[in-house]
Design a protein around this motif. Structure first.
Motif, mmCIF file in Angstrom:
data_model
loop_
_atom_site.group_PDB
_atom_site.id
_atom_site.type_symbol
_atom_site.label_atom_id
_atom_site.label_comp_id
_atom_site.label_asym_id
_atom_site.label_seq_id
_atom_site.Cartn_x
_atom_site.Cartn_y
_atom_site.Cartn_z
ATOM 1 N N LYS A 97 -35.032 -1.390 8.407
ATOM 2 C CA LYS A 97 -35.812 -1.140 9.610
ATOM 3 C C LYS A 97 -37.057 -2.020 9.601
ATOM 4 N N ALA A 101 -33.743 -5.407 10.923
ATOM 5 C CA ALA A 101 -32.277 -5.368 10.991
ATOM 6 C C ALA A 101 -31.846 -3.939 11.256
ATOM 7 N N GLY A 102 -30.891 -3.760 12.096
ATOM 8 C CA GLY A 102 -30.508 -2.421 12.518
ATOM 9 C C GLY A 102 -29.526 -1.734 11.607
ATOM 10 N N ARG A 103 -29.084 -2.379 10.517
ATOM 11 C CA ARG A 103 -28.041 -1.704 9.755
ATOM 12 C C ARG A 103 -28.369 -1.612 8.272
ATOM 13 N N SER A 104 -27.870 -0.550 7.677
ATOM 14 C CA SER A 104 -27.902 -0.436 6.230
ATOM 15 C C SER A 104 -26.477 -0.198 5.834
ATOM 16 N N THR A 107 -24.040 3.752 4.841
ATOM 17 C CA THR A 107 -23.238 4.814 5.433
ATOM 18 C C THR A 107 -21.779 4.418 5.608
ATOM 19 N N GLU A 119 -23.351 4.304 13.809
ATOM 20 C CA GLU A 119 -23.921 3.094 14.404
ATOM 21 C C GLU A 119 -22.849 2.226 15.076
ATOM 22 N N GLN A 123 -22.685 0.528 18.728
ATOM 23 C CA GLN A 123 -22.550 -0.920 18.913
ATOM 24 C C GLN A 123 -21.418 -1.250 19.874
#
Lengths: 184, 291
Positions: A97, A101-104, A107, A119, A123
């Motif tokens: 965050k 960047a919107g992703r980790s 998950t 997510e 998307q």
């Protein structure tokens, strides 16, 4: 089928005491009010069974078999044992965050339990105006809300919003500010 | 070419009038559509004033229009649960809660998503969602009231709107109110990014803490046990972000223990004297509201 699931859930809640832990040293009182007689003391992380909850208070049975009332906020579910109390729940996500960047990746590998909205679903989502129109059909009027409250004996109360306080500052003594003060 | 002309016209309309006739989905927002003097050319001073306003603070009309786009996109990811009685119940409870706030006239609309996960969402303008998975796990109506009131708090403070306002907002503000939901490529592009930002990455943690503070008070104002929301947060303390049904919720919110602790420090004994009304059992409500 659905109603059945709800029924099961309710029965489970009514019949089973839930194991919990004290999250600090606290008192077990004879009544659900702060000036009631003290029946026992709990140290931090003492195990109790929660029998029921009423507002700010939970009725518990202690390990020594005493039954009384503890502030509900002084408890946590037994399954919370070992989970961090304050730290960020997902440091990788927090970092992502921070970097914009919107992703980790965290998950993506989870496979246990029901897979909820993720997510990727967001998307890939395309606007669905038809479903939105359907949703709008369920909107009710303020009057319908008020009628619901009347037949449910829900009495509106004038209560001021809680003001933010810096986490480091000492909490005020309880009971100083009666609900209804402060406007809002 | 056509798009540019459309944007220009839309922007001009916003600048000149501040707001066109404020109507969408059968709702009228009070205070909008006031600007008379239609045929008159606006003087430069008021035009610049409006420009500054358009850049700074979106109108309620734009806020609602953006919320409709958010909602339509969320519904593109997961449809509504096909149980009209459940939808009517959540709308009625939600409307009662929202009418206890300083923004009772937004077009408040509530939806239960057909999703087994555990989550709740709000959009600008008063569109609020909970998942079926969350609803199934509510142990009382007061808990559900607490969750809905938390989401209502986000709407009151415009948390989502403020989070996306900076990223190209002025380019689409005019388009928003003139375009049909889901019908404008430029708006769709903006909304797609905005939805990912607020629902997949999450809001600022301070916004979540603020929504918690508002949520307990709104539930209490509506006559419910204010400890419904803390009770939900305690349940979450026992769950894990490694569980796929909680993953997105944990990723986008502060640790539940910290949320409980912050509420405890603020609530103290203040709410002890209120009736501890848990509401009616949800099972009874679903019978009451029918299939």
């Amino acid at each position: 089928m659905r109603a059945h699931a709800f029924a099961l859930l309710l029965v489970a809640c009514a019949a089973q005491a839930e194991p919990a832990l004290s999250n600090r040293a606290t008192d077990v009182l004879a009544q659900p009010q702060s000036d009631a007689a003290r029946l026992a003391a709990l140290a931090e992380s003492d195990k109790v069974e929660v029998l029921r909850r009423s507002g700010a208070w939970s009725e518990v049975r202690t390990g020594a078999g005493k039954t009384g009332w503890v502030r509900m906020m002084h408890l946590k579910p037994a399954s919370a044992e070992g989970k961090p109390d304050v730290a960020a729940p997902n440091p990788a996500g927090a970092l992502a965050k921070l970097l914009g960047a919107g992703r980790s990746g965290n998950t993506a590998t989870v496979t246990t339990g029901v897979r909820g909205l993720q997510e990727e679903d967001l998307q890939n989502a395309r606007s669905n105006p038809v479903e939105f129109q359907k949703m709008q059909k369920y909107t009710v009027s303020t009057e319908a809300g008020q009628a619901f409250a009347r037949r449910s004996s829900l009495a509106p109360a004038q209560i001021g919003y809680l003001e933010e306080r810096a986490p480091a500052s000492a909490p005020a003594r309880g009971g100083e500010m009666a609900p209804g003060m402060g406007g809002g | 070419m056509r798009t540019i002309a459309k944007i220009t016209i839309a922007l001009a309309l916003v600048l000149a009038s501040g707001a066109a006739a404020a109507q969408f989905g059968g709702f009228t927002i009070p205070g909008l559509g006031r600007s008379a003097d239609k045929g008159k050319a606006p003087d430069l001073g008021s035009l610049l004033g409006n420009l500054g306003k358009a850049l700074k603070e979106p109108t309620a009309q734009e806020e609602v229009a953006l919320g409709q786009e958010f909602a339509a996109t969320l519904l593109g990811a997961k449809p509504l649960l096909n149980k009209p009685g459940v939808q009517r119940y959540v709308n009625t409870l939600g409307r009662w809660l929202a009418s206890q706030t300083e923004r009772p006239d937004l077009p408040w609309t509530f939806g239960v998503l057909d999703d087994g996960g555990y989550n709740a969402f709000a959009t600008p303008g008063g569109y609020v969602f909970v998942t079926k998975g969350l609803l199934d796990r509510m142990r009382s109506e007061a808990e559900l009231a607490g969750v809905l009131a938390h989401e209502i708090g986000h709407v009151l403070k415009k948390h989502h709107l403020n989070a996306v306002k900076a990223s190209g907002w002025t380019g689409i503000a005019g388009e928003l109110v003139s375009a049909k939901t889901g019908d404008n490529a430029q708006v769709n592009e903006f909304v797609k990014g905005a939805v990912l930002k607020v629902f997949a990455s999450g809001l600022d943690q301070d916004d979540e803490f603020e929504a918690d503070r508002l949520g307990v008070v709104i539930a209490a104002r509506a006559g419910y046990d204010p400890f419904g929301l803390p009770a939900v947060l305690q349940v979450l303390q026992g769950e894990s972000g490694q569980d796929a049904s909680f993953a997105l919720m944990f990723k986008t919110h502060p640790a539940p223990a910290e949320r409980v602790n912050r509420l405890d420090a603020l609530m103290q004994g203040r709410f002890d004297g209120l009736p501890a009304n848990p509401g009616r059992p949800i099972k009874e409500r679903l019978k009451e509201f029918g299939r």
